[in-house]
Each structure stands twice: as C-alpha cells, then as structure tokens.
Design a protein around this motif. Structure first.
Motif, PDB file in Angstrom:
ATOM      1  N   TYR A   1      -5.902  -5.939   5.282  1.00 23.50           N
ATOM      2  CA  TYR A   1      -5.767  -6.519   4.091  1.00 23.50           C
ATOM      3  C   TYR A   1      -4.647  -7.927   4.521  1.00 23.50           C
ATOM      4  N   LYS A   2      -3.619  -7.463   5.239  1.00 22.89           N
ATOM      5  CA  LYS A   2      -2.752  -8.554   5.395  1.00 22.89           C
ATOM      6  C   LYS A   2      -3.162  -9.570   6.491  1.00 22.89           C
ATOM      7  N   TYR A   3      -3.951  -9.017   7.354  1.00 20.14           N
ATOM      8  CA  TYR A   3      -4.914  -9.889   8.323  1.00 20.14           C
ATOM      9  C   TYR A   3      -5.763 -11.065   7.463  1.00 20.14           C
ATOM     10  N   SER A   4      -6.530 -10.404   6.457  1.00 15.99           N
ATOM     11  CA  SER A   4      -7.590 -11.101   5.510  1.00 15.99           C
ATOM     12  C   SER A   4      -6.699 -12.256   4.848  1.00 15.99           C
ATOM     13  N   LYS A   5      -5.407 -11.688   4.532  1.00 13.89           N
ATOM     14  CA  LYS A   5      -4.534 -12.779   3.476  1.00 13.89           C
ATOM     15  C   LYS A   5      -4.022 -13.924   4.320  1.00 13.89           C
ATOM     16  N   GLU A   6      -3.698 -13.592   5.777  1.00 20.14           N
ATOM     17  CA  GLU A   6      -3.097 -14.571   6.725  1.00 20.14           C
ATOM     18  C   GLU A   6      -3.904 -15.454   6.915  1.00 20.14           C
TER      19      GLU A   6
ATOM     20  N   TYR B   1       3.416  -3.652  10.948  1.00 19.28           N
ATOM     21  CA  TYR B   1       2.291  -4.483  10.292  1.00 19.28           C
ATOM     22  C   TYR B   1       1.631  -3.949   9.035  1.00 19.28           C
ATOM     23  N   ALA B   2       1.173  -2.609   9.182  1.00 21.06           N
ATOM     24  CA  ALA B   2       0.563  -1.972   7.984  1.00 21.06           C
ATOM     25  C   ALA B   2       1.513  -2.042   6.722  1.00 21.06           C
ATOM     26  N   TRP B   3       2.705  -1.711   7.169  1.00 25.37           N
ATOM     27  CA  TRP B   3       3.839  -1.638   6.010  1.00 25.37           C
ATOM     28  C   TRP B   3       4.037  -3.204   5.159  1.00 25.37           C
ATOM     29  N   GLU B   4       4.006  -4.133   6.078  1.00 26.31           N
ATOM     30  CA  GLU B   4       3.898  -5.645   5.477  1.00 26.31           C
ATOM     31  C   GLU B   4       2.733  -5.590   4.558  1.00 26.31           C
ATOM     32  N   GLY B   5       1.635  -5.239   5.067  1.00 30.63           N
ATOM     33  CA  GLY B   5       0.253  -5.166   4.153  1.00 30.63           C
ATOM     34  C   GLY B   5       0.645  -4.567   2.868  1.00 30.63           C
ATOM     35  N   GLY B   6       1.207  -3.434   2.900  1.00 36.62           N
ATOM     36  CA  GLY B   6       1.319  -2.678   1.760  1.00 36.62           C
ATOM     37  C   GLY B   6       2.385  -3.439   0.861  1.00 36.62           C
ATOM     38  N   ARG B   7       3.325  -3.937   1.559  1.00 34.64           N
ATOM     39  CA  ARG B   7       4.237  -4.691   0.458  1.00 34.64           C
ATOM     40  C   ARG B   7       3.683  -5.985  -0.255  1.00 34.64           C
ATOM     41  N   MET B   8       2.683  -6.281   0.616  1.00 32.17           N
ATOM     42  CA  MET B   8       1.929  -7.709   0.143  1.00 32.17           C
ATOM     43  C   MET B   8       1.043  -6.968  -1.013  1.00 32.17           C
ATOM     44  N   LEU B   9       0.443  -6.204  -0.568  1.00 32.22           N
ATOM     45  CA  LEU B   9      -0.644  -5.587  -1.865  1.00 32.22           C
ATOM     46  C   LEU B   9       0.251  -5.014  -3.170  1.00 32.22           C
ATOM     47  N   ALA B  10       1.296  -4.515  -2.908  1.00 34.08           N
ATOM     48  CA  ALA B  10       1.801  -3.820  -4.249  1.00 34.08           C
ATOM     49  C   ALA B  10       2.241  -4.907  -5.168  1.00 34.08           C
ATOM     50  N   ASN B  11       2.370  -6.228  -4.985  1.00 30.09           N
ATOM     51  CA  ASN B  11       2.681  -7.213  -5.797  1.00 30.09           C
ATOM     52  C   ASN B  11       1.399  -7.838  -6.500  1.00 30.09           C
ATOM     53  N   THR B  12       0.259  -7.249  -6.319  1.00 28.18           N
ATOM     54  CA  THR B  12      -0.983  -8.045  -6.736  1.00 28.18           C
ATOM     55  C   THR B  12      -1.682  -7.400  -7.902  1.00 28.18           C
ATOM     56  N   GLU B  13      -2.696  -7.964  -8.604  1.00 30.58           N
ATOM     57  CA  GLU B  13      -3.522  -7.661  -9.404  1.00 30.58           C
ATOM     58  C   GLU B  13      -4.450  -6.273  -8.797  1.00 30.58           C
ATOM     59  N   GLU B  14      -4.650  -6.663  -7.347  1.00 36.35           N
ATOM     60  CA  GLU B  14      -5.716  -5.937  -6.643  1.00 36.35           C
ATOM     61  C   GLU B  14      -5.426  -4.305  -6.582  1.00 36.35           C
ATOM     62  N   TYR B  15      -3.982  -4.147  -6.804  1.00 31.16           N
ATOM     63  CA  TYR B  15      -3.388  -2.807  -6.453  1.00 31.16           C
ATOM     64  C   TYR B  15      -3.784  -2.003  -7.723  1.00 31.16           C
ATOM     65  N   LYS B  16      -3.752  -2.762  -8.789  1.00 33.72           N
ATOM     66  CA  LYS B  16      -4.006  -2.230 -10.055  1.00 33.72           C
ATOM     67  C   LYS B  16      -5.532  -1.503 -10.157  1.00 33.72           C
ATOM     68  N   LYS B  17      -6.324  -2.200  -9.645  1.00 34.98           N
ATOM     69  CA  LYS B  17      -7.819  -1.757  -9.209  1.00 34.98           C
ATOM     70  C   LYS B  17      -7.931  -0.523  -8.391  1.00 34.98           C
ATOM     71  N   MET B  18      -7.179  -0.510  -7.566  1.00 31.13           N
ATOM     72  CA  MET B  18      -7.348   0.288  -6.343  1.00 31.13           C
ATOM     73  C   MET B  18      -6.488   1.843  -6.802  1.00 31.13           C
ATOM     74  N   ALA B  19      -5.398   1.363  -7.515  1.00 33.61           N
ATOM     75  CA  ALA B  19      -4.601   2.713  -7.628  1.00 33.61           C
ATOM     76  C   ALA B  19      -5.059   3.986  -8.725  1.00 33.61           C
ATOM     77  N   VAL B  20      -4.347   4.986  -8.749  1.00 33.35           N
ATOM     78  CA  VAL B  20      -4.912   6.102  -9.779  1.00 33.35           C
ATOM     79  C   VAL B  20      -3.500   6.253 -10.468  1.00 33.35           C
ATOM     80  N   THR B  21      -3.617   5.716 -12.065  1.00 33.11           N
ATOM     81  CA  THR B  21      -2.349   6.033 -12.773  1.00 33.11           C
ATOM     82  C   THR B  21      -2.094   7.690 -13.164  1.00 33.11           C
ATOM     83  N   ARG B  22      -0.955   8.036 -13.697  1.00 28.22           N
ATOM     84  CA  ARG B  22      -0.605   9.098 -13.915  1.00 28.22           C
ATOM     85  C   ARG B  22      -1.636   9.717 -15.311  1.00 28.22           C
TER      86      ARG B  22
END
Length: 312
Positions: A50-55, A274-295
């Motif tokens: 994910y981070k690689y594709s955004k970079e 690197y994976a952690w940095e990708g996670g940090r990048m993903l966490a602040n996007t709209e894409e996260y909401k589509k991939m995550a499961v809410t309570r």
C-alpha cells in the motif's frame, strides 16, 4: 496518557493464513474486551505494498513483496492492491534460523554459546553480511594475517564494564583478547551464515532460497502479470538490513528470471518499519473506512463480517 478505546480505530497485522480459531479469538479481544470503535486486520505485506503504491508516481498494477522476518520469509504477490492468495510462498528460513546456526558454529569452533541467543543475535546483526561473490570471499577467509580482510574480533559484553558487545576495526583485529576480555573470532561465518537465506539446503533445510522462491512464485502467475511483478519487487523485514542483501537478491533474481523482463527492487530506508509506515498512511484515509469493521457491524453480524472483510 489515556486512550478511550470506544473512540479509537486500530490496524492489526496478523500472520499469513492464521488459523480461524485464532482470528476469532482476536476479534473477541478487540471488539468485546476492549470495544474498539473499528478494527482492520491485515498482513504486513499488504501495508508495505500500500505504501509502495502510494509512493510511486503511477501506482503499479502488480507488485510482489518479500517479507523476510525472524521466523519465516513470505513472498506475497498483489494485483491492483489485492493479494493473490494462491501464489503466496513461504520459506521456513528467517533470522532465528541464522542466529541458531551461528550459535552452533561458534559453540563447535570456539566458545559454548548455546544459551546466549540474545548476544549471538547481536553478533549476527553487527558483523554478518551477504556476500555477492561467495567463493572469492571463501578464498580470502582462508588467508592469514593482514591478507585476510574478512576476519573480525567481536568483543563480548561482560555487563559490568562492557554493556554491549562490539566489533573491533580491521586494523585492531589480532585474534587475541586484551586484558579480561572475551572475544569471538568471526571469519567465514560472517557471510556463510546469511548465505542460508539464499541456499537453505546448505544446512539440510529442504527449501528454496528467497530469490528462487520469488522467481518460482512469479512463474505460477498468468504470463501477462509477470513483467509487472518483476519490475515492482519490494524488500521488507529485518533480514534486509544485512549489508549486501538487496544487491545479492537482485543478482540472484536476474540470473534466474527470463532475460526479456526488466527487474527493479525497492529497498526502503528502514525495511523493518515499512509496513508500520504503510499502516500509518492508511489510517488517515477514506479507504480505511471501507476496509475496516466497526463495532456496530461486529455486534450485528459477529465473526462472519470479519471473515468476509479481512483478507488474511
């Protein structure tokens, strides 16, 4: 520093092909015990690609991630951000095997260190490197005195005066301990140990090396994907920090891959985070909401919604 879990979203990485029972237990911990607002469970390689594709300027159609860690090395191909599960390959070689083999070699040749996993792991990280010309380095390691440019003395910690072990520079490497010190003489072990990543059969592990496994994984994919995979190889995991790893990996892949394909490897400045940095990048996007499961979704559908949503 207080965190209100009810208002917190979390990204968690899980092992590849984790057992369903373990995944369900993890779901219960995050949603029922801690009651997180939303959870995204994924693999480290997904966050890396994910981070690689955004970079990259134009996000690649395909990429393939080598994740070589402490216990295993995984090769994970992606197409348009989706993991190609059938082509994932695991090599049962990682930093732990290297450290354990180094312990055996030093114990056999010099000093009993079988109980000193932490110290020998540090020796490996401080002294070992990946050779790009193995036989030539072997010849150099046989030489004596100043002609041997490879041998190094490693001063072991005694935890009173020397808190952490260190390598003596080449000009001070004599093979003799100074007053009260304990040293390990590292010669061909410096490059013979990391060689196991590329030739595990050297110690009787019937596996492909990491470069061979990557070429094999790509060969199982549809032909039109292969050139894209070869030109987007991402190297992650702690073993990539061994000096010379990326050069050797590139050379081995180049020698095995079809000549008509261009090969490009990406080595992050810190392959461990690197994976952690990708996670940090993903966490602040709209894409996260589509991939995550809410309570709320979990409370309504239970484990089934997690199984459908998460690509473990």
């Amino acid at each position: 520093f207080q965190v209100d879990f009810n208002e917190t979203n979390i990204i968690v990485t899980e092992p590849y092909f984790n057992f369903n029972s373990v995944q369900e237990a993890m779901n219960e911990i995050f949603f029922e015990e801690y009651a997180f607002k939303s959870v995204l469970k994924t693999n480290p390689s997904f966050l890396s690609q994910y981070k690689y594709s955004k970079e990259t300027n134009a996000p690649p159609l395909c990429s393939i991630v080598l994740d070589t860690g402490y216990s295993f090395s995984h090769i994970v191909p992606y197409f348009k951000g989706k993991k190609i599960t059938g082509a994932v390959k695991r090599v049962n070689v990682g930093g732990k095997l290297l450290t354990n083999h180094l312990k055996e070699v030093i114990s056999y040749r010099q000093l009993m260190v079988m109980d000193e996993t932490y110290v020998i792991n540090q020796v490996k990280e401080d002294v070992c490197y990946v050779s790009t010309q193995f036989m030539k380095d072997m010849e150099t390691a046989k030489k004596r005195g100043k002609e041997n440019m490879i041998a190094r003395d490693y001063v072991l910690p005694d935890y009173t005066h020397i808190k952490r072990g260190y390598v003596r520079p080449q000009e001070e490497t004599t093979g003799r301990a100074k007053d009260g010190e304990q040293i390990i003489r590292m010669n061909n072990e410096r490059f013979a140990i990391p060689e196991l990543l590329f030739h595990p059969s050297d110690v009787g592990v019937q596996e492909m090396g990491v470069a061979e496994a990557l070429v094999y994984a790509i060969s199982t994919l549809p032909e039109e994907m292969r050139p894209h995979m070869y030109s987007n190889i991402v190297l992650t995991g702690g073993n990539c920090l061994l000096p010379g790893f990326s050069e050797r990996f590139y050379a081995d892949v180049r020698s095995m891959a079809p000549e008509e394909y261009d090969i490009s490897t990406k080595m992050p400045s810190n392959p461990v985070t690197y994976a952690w940095e990708g996670g940090r990048m993903l966490a602040n996007t709209e894409e996260y909401k589509k991939m995550a499961v809410t309570r709320e979704q979990y409370e309504e559908h239970g484990h089934s919604i997690c199984a459908e949503t998460f690509d473990i």
